[in-house]
Write an enzyme that holds these catalytic residues in place. Structure first.
Site, short mmCIF file in Angstrom:
data_model
loop_
_atom_site.label_atom_id
_atom_site.label_comp_id
_atom_site.label_asym_id
_atom_site.label_seq_id
_atom_site.Cartn_x
_atom_site.Cartn_y
_atom_site.Cartn_z
N ALA A 1 10.26 -0.13 4.11
CA ALA A 1 10.76 0.03 5.48
C ALA A 1 10.40 1.40 6.04
O ALA A 1 9.34 1.60 6.61
CB ALA A 1 12.26 -0.21 5.50
N ARG A 2 11.28 2.38 5.83
CA ARG A 2 11.05 3.76 6.25
C ARG A 2 11.66 4.68 5.19
O ARG A 2 12.74 4.43 4.66
CB ARG A 2 11.70 4.05 7.61
CG ARG A 2 10.97 3.43 8.79
CD ARG A 2 9.60 4.06 9.00
NE ARG A 2 8.93 3.59 10.19
CZ ARG A 2 8.09 2.56 10.23
NH1 ARG A 2 7.86 1.88 9.11
NH2 ARG A 2 7.49 2.21 11.35
N ASP B 1 6.49 2.24 -0.77
CA ASP B 1 5.37 2.29 0.17
C ASP B 1 5.59 3.32 1.26
O ASP B 1 4.67 3.67 1.98
CB ASP B 1 5.16 0.91 0.80
CG ASP B 1 3.93 0.86 1.70
OD1 ASP B 1 2.83 1.14 1.20
OD2 ASP B 1 4.08 0.54 2.90
N GLU C 1 5.35 12.09 4.75
CA GLU C 1 4.07 11.44 4.46
C GLU C 1 2.93 12.27 5.02
O GLU C 1 3.01 12.71 6.17
CB GLU C 1 4.06 10.03 5.07
CG GLU C 1 5.12 9.12 4.45
CD GLU C 1 5.11 7.69 5.00
OE1 GLU C 1 4.23 7.39 5.85
OE2 GLU C 1 5.96 6.88 4.59
N HIS D 1 1.86 3.85 2.36
CA HIS D 1 2.28 3.23 3.62
C HIS D 1 1.24 2.22 4.11
O HIS D 1 0.74 2.30 5.24
CB HIS D 1 2.52 4.30 4.68
CG HIS D 1 3.50 3.84 5.75
ND1 HIS D 1 4.37 4.70 6.37
CD2 HIS D 1 3.73 2.61 6.30
CE1 HIS D 1 5.09 4.04 7.27
NE2 HIS D 1 4.72 2.76 7.24
N VAL D 2 0.93 1.27 3.25
CA VAL D 2 -0.09 0.26 3.57
C VAL D 2 0.45 -1.16 3.53
O VAL D 2 -0.31 -2.12 3.72
CB VAL D 2 -1.29 0.37 2.60
CG1 VAL D 2 -1.99 1.71 2.76
CG2 VAL D 2 -0.85 0.16 1.14
N ALA E 1 2.00 -3.08 5.49
CA ALA E 1 1.81 -3.92 6.68
C ALA E 1 0.35 -4.13 7.03
O ALA E 1 0.03 -4.93 7.91
CB ALA E 1 2.54 -3.31 7.87
#
Length: 318
Positions: A230-231, A255, A260, A279-280, A282
Site C-alpha cells: 500500500a504505502r 513493496d 523511497e 514499489h513495482v 502495480a
C-alpha cells in the site's frame, strides 16, 4: 462548446490519444513534462498527472483548471490547501491496480511458503539442500483494507483454499471473505491474532499513518508473514525491523517504504526473511491502457454533466 485543453504530465502513445479523442473530439491534448508544463497551465482546463507529483505551483498558475485526474490511486501530493478549499474536481485511478498488485502479493506469499527465498540464496551459492516448505491452502490471510485491490487479493486467496479475513469501514456482504471486521483497534487485534499472512491494502491518510506498529506485530503469530503493498507510511518501519529482529513475526514482503528509495543503511536490505521490491507491485504493460480508458470514461461523464467515478473525498484523502 469551447475547446478543452487537457494537459497530460506523462508520455502518451498514439493509441492513448485516440482513446481520449474518441470520448470527446473537441479537445486539445497537450503532452508535457515537468520542465515545460508551467507554460501550458494558464490555458489548462484538465490536468492529468500522478498523485505523487508536485502540482501546487501548477494549480496556482491555472485560473481555468476545473479537474485534476491522478493516473495513480494515491493522491497524497494533490491534497494541498488550495484544492481542498475549491470546487475543483479531483479523481484518481483506483481500481486499475488490482490485478498486478494481487499477483505481486501472491508471488511473495508463495516465495515464502515454498521456500523460494532460501532456494534462490542456495542456488547462488551452488548448494543442493532441501528447504522447509509449506502450503497456502487452509491457512488464514488477513487483509487490512478491503477496497478494489483487497477484493482481488481475497478472490485469489479463496481460489487457493485460504481462509480470508478482512477489515472494512462498512459491514457489507463480501463473496470471497469468510469474516469481515470493522477497522477499530479491538477488531484489528482479533483479526491479526488469527492470521498466518497479513497484508496492508489501505490508502495513506492521517488516520492510517503508523497504523501498524510494535503493538500489532506483538499480537501476530510468531509464524506469521507480513506484507505491505500500500504505502510505507502506514507501517512504523523501525517497529517492523524490531519485530523481525526479535522474531515476533517470521518474515515480511515489502513493496513500499517510508522513504523511497529505501536508504542503503536500512537493516531490511540484509535480512534473510525479507523480500524487497522497489514499489513495482502495480506496474504492468497494461497499466497506462487501463488508466487512460478510465480517464476517457470520466471525460465523457464530465462533458455530459453526469456522475463521475473515483471522485476523491478531499477531506478523507481517498
Amino acid at each position: 462548446m469551447a475547446v478543452l485543453n487537457i494537459v497530460v504530465l506523462n508520455p502518451l502513445a498514439d493509441r492513448h490519444k485516440e482513446v481520449i479523442k474518441a470520448a470527446e473530439p473537441n479537445i486539445n491534448i497537450i503532452v508535457s513534462d515537468e520542465k515545460t508544463v508551467p507554460e501550458h497551465m494558464p490555458e489548462c482546463h484538465i490536468l492529468v498527472t500522478w498523485g505523487w507529483a508536485e502540482t501546487q505551483h501548477l494549480y496556482q498558475a491555472a485560473p481555468h483548471l476545473e479537474w485534476i485526474h491522478a493516473l495513480s490511486a494515491g493522491v497524497e501530493k494533490l491534497l494541498f490547501p488550495e484544492i481542498q478549499a475549491a470546487d475543483t474536481i479531483l479523481t484518481n485511478s483506483k481500481g486499475i491496480h488490482s490485478i498486478p498488485v494481487s499477483e505481486h502479493l501472491l508471488a511473495m506469499m508463495l516465495a515464502f511458503s515454498r521456500g523460494l527465498t532460501l532456494s534462490i540464496r542456495q542456488q547462488n551459492a551452488r548448494i543442493w539442500e532441501r528447504v522447509p516448505t509449506d502450503e497456502l491452502h487452509e491457512h488464514t490471510l488477513a487483509i487490512i483494507g478491503l477496497g478494489a485491490i483487497g477484493r482481488e487479493i481475497a478472490k485469489k486467496a479463496k481460489a487457493l483454499g485460504m481462509t480470508v479475513l478482512a477489515s472494512k469501514q462498512e459491514m457489507t456482504t463480501e463473496l470471497f471473505v469468510d469474516k469481515l471486521y470493522l477497522p477499530d483497534s479491538d477488531s484489528l487485534q482479533e483479526m491479526l491474532a488469527q492470521a498466518d499472512y497479513v497484508v496492508v491494502a489501505l490508502p495513506l491518510t492521517e488516520n492510517t499513518k503508523n497504523l501498524i506498529g510494535l503493538k500489532q506485530f506483538t499480537i501476530m503469530k510468531p509464524s506469521a508473514y507480513f506484507f505491505n503493498i500500500a504505502r510505507g507510511g502506514i507501517v512504523n518501519e523501525a517497529d517492523l525491523v524490531t519485530a523481525l529482529e526479535q522474531k515476533l513475526i517470521r518474515g515480511a514482503g515489502l513493496d513500499v517504504f517510508t522513504h523511497e528509495p529505501l536508504p542503503e543503511s536500512s537493516p531490511l536490505w540484509t535480512m534473510p526473511n525479507v523480500i524487497i521490491t522497489p514499489h513495482v507491485a502495480a506496474l504492468s504493460p497494461a497499466y497506462l491502457d487501463r488508466a487512460i480508458k478510465l480517464f476517457a470514461d470520466n471525460l465523457t461523464r464530465f462533458i455530459q454533466g453526469r456522475d463521475m467515478i473515483n471522485l476523491v473525498d478531499k477531506g478523507k484523502g481517498y
